[in-house]
Design a protein around this motif. Sequence first.
Motif, PDB file in Angstrom:
ATOM      1  N   VAL A 233       7.860   3.745 -16.266  1.00  0.00           N
ATOM      2  CA  VAL A 233       7.254   2.793 -17.196  1.00  0.00           C
ATOM      3  C   VAL A 233       8.144   2.622 -18.428  1.00  0.00           C
ATOM      4  O   VAL A 233       8.335   1.506 -18.922  1.00  0.00           O
ATOM      5  CB  VAL A 233       5.842   3.267 -17.610  1.00  0.00           C
ATOM      6  CG1 VAL A 233       5.266   2.364 -18.703  1.00  0.00           C
ATOM      7  CG2 VAL A 233       4.909   3.292 -16.401  1.00  0.00           C
TER       8      VAL A 233
ATOM      9  N   TRP B 261       4.907  -2.935  -8.716  1.00  0.00           N
ATOM     10  CA  TRP B 261       4.139  -2.088  -9.634  1.00  0.00           C
ATOM     11  C   TRP B 261       2.714  -1.855  -9.128  1.00  0.00           C
ATOM     12  O   TRP B 261       2.102  -0.828  -9.444  1.00  0.00           O
ATOM     13  CB  TRP B 261       4.143  -2.686 -11.034  1.00  0.00           C
ATOM     14  CG  TRP B 261       5.485  -2.558 -11.688  1.00  0.00           C
ATOM     15  CD1 TRP B 261       6.396  -3.556 -11.876  1.00  0.00           C
ATOM     16  CD2 TRP B 261       6.085  -1.364 -12.187  1.00  0.00           C
ATOM     17  NE1 TRP B 261       7.515  -3.059 -12.473  1.00  0.00           N
ATOM     18  CE2 TRP B 261       7.365  -1.713 -12.672  1.00  0.00           C
ATOM     19  CE3 TRP B 261       5.667  -0.041 -12.258  1.00  0.00           C
ATOM     20  CZ2 TRP B 261       8.226  -0.770 -13.233  1.00  0.00           C
ATOM     21  CZ3 TRP B 261       6.521   0.900 -12.821  1.00  0.00           C
ATOM     22  CH2 TRP B 261       7.785   0.524 -13.309  1.00  0.00           C
TER      23      TRP B 261
ATOM     24  N   GLY C 248       1.341   1.796  -8.815  1.00  0.00           N
ATOM     25  CA  GLY C 248       0.080   2.123  -9.457  1.00  0.00           C
ATOM     26  C   GLY C 248      -0.940   2.699  -8.483  1.00  0.00           C
ATOM     27  O   GLY C 248      -1.656   3.655  -8.804  1.00  0.00           O
TER      28      GLY C 248
ATOM     29  N   ILE D 256      -1.903   0.398 -14.291  1.00  0.00           N
ATOM     30  CA  ILE D 256      -0.644  -0.153 -13.794  1.00  0.00           C
ATOM     31  C   ILE D 256      -0.891  -1.174 -12.687  1.00  0.00           C
ATOM     32  O   ILE D 256      -0.357  -2.292 -12.736  1.00  0.00           O
ATOM     33  CB  ILE D 256       0.282   0.980 -13.297  1.00  0.00           C
ATOM     34  CG1 ILE D 256       0.738   1.846 -14.469  1.00  0.00           C
ATOM     35  CG2 ILE D 256       1.494   0.405 -12.560  1.00  0.00           C
ATOM     36  CD1 ILE D 256       1.633   3.008 -14.075  1.00  0.00           C
TER      37      ILE D 256
END
Length: 264
Positions: A93, A201, A205, A213
């Motif tokens: 991140v 992502w 996540g 996320i």
Amino acid sequence: MRIYPETDSQESLVLATVPMLNTMDTRELILKHLAPGLGCIVAFIMFFSPFKAVQAVRKSGTLGDLNPLPLVAIIANCLGWLVYGSVLRDPYVIAANEPGLLLGVYMTVTAYGYASPKARDTMLKAVMFFAAIISVTSLTINFFIADHADRATAAGYQAVGILLIYYAAPLSVIAEVLRTRSSARLYWPLSVMSCVNGSLWVAYGLAVGDAFIWAPNAVGAAFGVLQLGLIGAYPAKPGVGGGRASSDEDDEDDVRQPLNRATE
């Protein structure tokens, strides 16, 4: 110390477990490392996409069709995620947003130097708005929230809120595409990058079980799919959504022009 030989059943169990472990290791490698690693690269490409337009502003000496507000949103978006990544100590991140922050600062300061007084006022208000949100949230996290999980939750909500504002920027463009039935103001490479970036992502996540996320990035990917659908349904028409001659008198209108147009 006596070493007992493995029995046939023990040996069979070990041999049966090895492929399973390899499969799990491969899946974890792809979802928890490869996906976010590629996401960092794609995120950089997305943040870099307005760079050519900003350099054109420097060369021409006028803001033209460039909308500076999404540049401010890049700074805020990256700062929000850097706070979240720092709380979680998530290197992916952080790595995805640090270059975007530096690019956003450069592009925003450059655009500010060539903007009209009204456009500058709008940019300043946007900077103060995001700065207030991020600073208040950061101070609250550090001085008033003791539990680490609660800190991560507060930072996550902030990052998601700013990201959704960032993703909402193309909504005015989408409305115009539907009105003019022309996708001239949509930039298909950026839409593709939005889909790819969001999907990577989302995968990461889901793999780490972080809704902060995967959820907003699923929205971003959906926006990219929607834009690609509009590009396919409404091909660009010459003279519709095209550029215009700029002047000091109408530079204030530039803050309402979409960033996508400037990257064509």
